[in-house]
Scaffold this motif. Sequence first.
Motif, PDB file in Angstrom:
ATOM      1  N   ASP A 140     -30.382  38.786  34.721  1.00  0.00           N
ATOM      2  CA  ASP A 140     -30.910  37.434  34.944  1.00  0.00           C
ATOM      3  C   ASP A 140     -31.549  36.829  33.697  1.00  0.00           C
ATOM      4  O   ASP A 140     -31.454  35.634  33.470  1.00  0.00           O
ATOM      5  N   GLN A 141     -32.230  37.644  32.922  1.00  0.00           N
ATOM      6  CA  GLN A 141     -32.938  37.161  31.739  1.00  0.00           C
ATOM      7  C   GLN A 141     -32.662  38.092  30.575  1.00  0.00           C
ATOM      8  O   GLN A 141     -32.560  39.294  30.786  1.00  0.00           O
ATOM      9  N   PRO A 142     -32.527  37.616  29.390  1.00  0.00           N
ATOM     10  CA  PRO A 142     -32.587  36.213  29.010  1.00  0.00           C
ATOM     11  C   PRO A 142     -31.284  35.497  29.334  1.00  0.00           C
ATOM     12  O   PRO A 142     -30.220  36.124  29.359  1.00  0.00           O
ATOM     13  N   GLU A 143     -31.381  34.214  29.587  1.00  0.00           N
ATOM     14  CA  GLU A 143     -30.189  33.394  29.768  1.00  0.00           C
ATOM     15  C   GLU A 143     -29.744  32.896  28.397  1.00  0.00           C
ATOM     16  O   GLU A 143     -30.546  32.819  27.475  1.00  0.00           O
ATOM     17  N   ALA A 144     -28.462  32.553  28.286  1.00  0.00           N
ATOM     18  CA  ALA A 144     -27.953  32.053  27.004  1.00  0.00           C
ATOM     19  C   ALA A 144     -26.914  30.968  27.259  1.00  0.00           C
ATOM     20  O   ALA A 144     -25.802  31.262  27.695  1.00  0.00           O
ATOM     21  N   TYR A 145     -27.312  29.740  27.028  1.00  0.00           N
ATOM     22  CA  TYR A 145     -26.422  28.579  27.145  1.00  0.00           C
ATOM     23  C   TYR A 145     -26.232  28.055  25.723  1.00  0.00           C
ATOM     24  O   TYR A 145     -27.097  27.372  25.187  1.00  0.00           O
TER      25      TYR A 145
END
Length: 188
Positions: A140-145
């Motif tokens: 879930d974390q970290p997210e990367a967009y």
Amino acid sequence: MPLKICVLVGSLRPGSINRSLAEALIRLPDAAEHEYHFADIGSLPLYTEEHDESPPEPVVALRELVKSSDALLFVSPEYNRSIPGVLKNAIDYGSRPYGKSVWKGKPSAVIGTSISPIGTALGQSHLRIVLAYLDVPLMDQPEAYIQWKDDLVADDHTISEASREFLNGWMKAFLGFAGHHKGVMTPS
């Protein structure tokens, strides 16, 4: 102990920026010791239940690769605010026949890049919904967009200096997550 990771890129286009990102991610310092195998999802026919009992060879190869992998790395563009059809097709094949999904229990991470400032946020969200239904543990974390810039991946096919620390940290988190789920200790 190195992990065997299946990489699923949701774009078949020659020169795909997501393929380029995937290839650069696996070259990062904290990722290099692991074993990566890119799934050939472009050779899969369109899913039909007729193939459930007697799947074509590309389907068998995909299922075997996923089964033999310790973790899954999804690197995908966003098409029309959702999952590319070719990736959804591969997921459908891997989830069938009913009760024999190869995805279940495979620790996974989702990342992608786009020229859009929000990267692939909505496509990743849809992909996460599908994977959660298939009982795939997701980081879930970290997210990367990631917004694609021409200097994101250097000429030597590595992550450029400006993004290296963040993406190396993201890969390190994924590998730790995958190792934890598989009972393999990865360096922290």
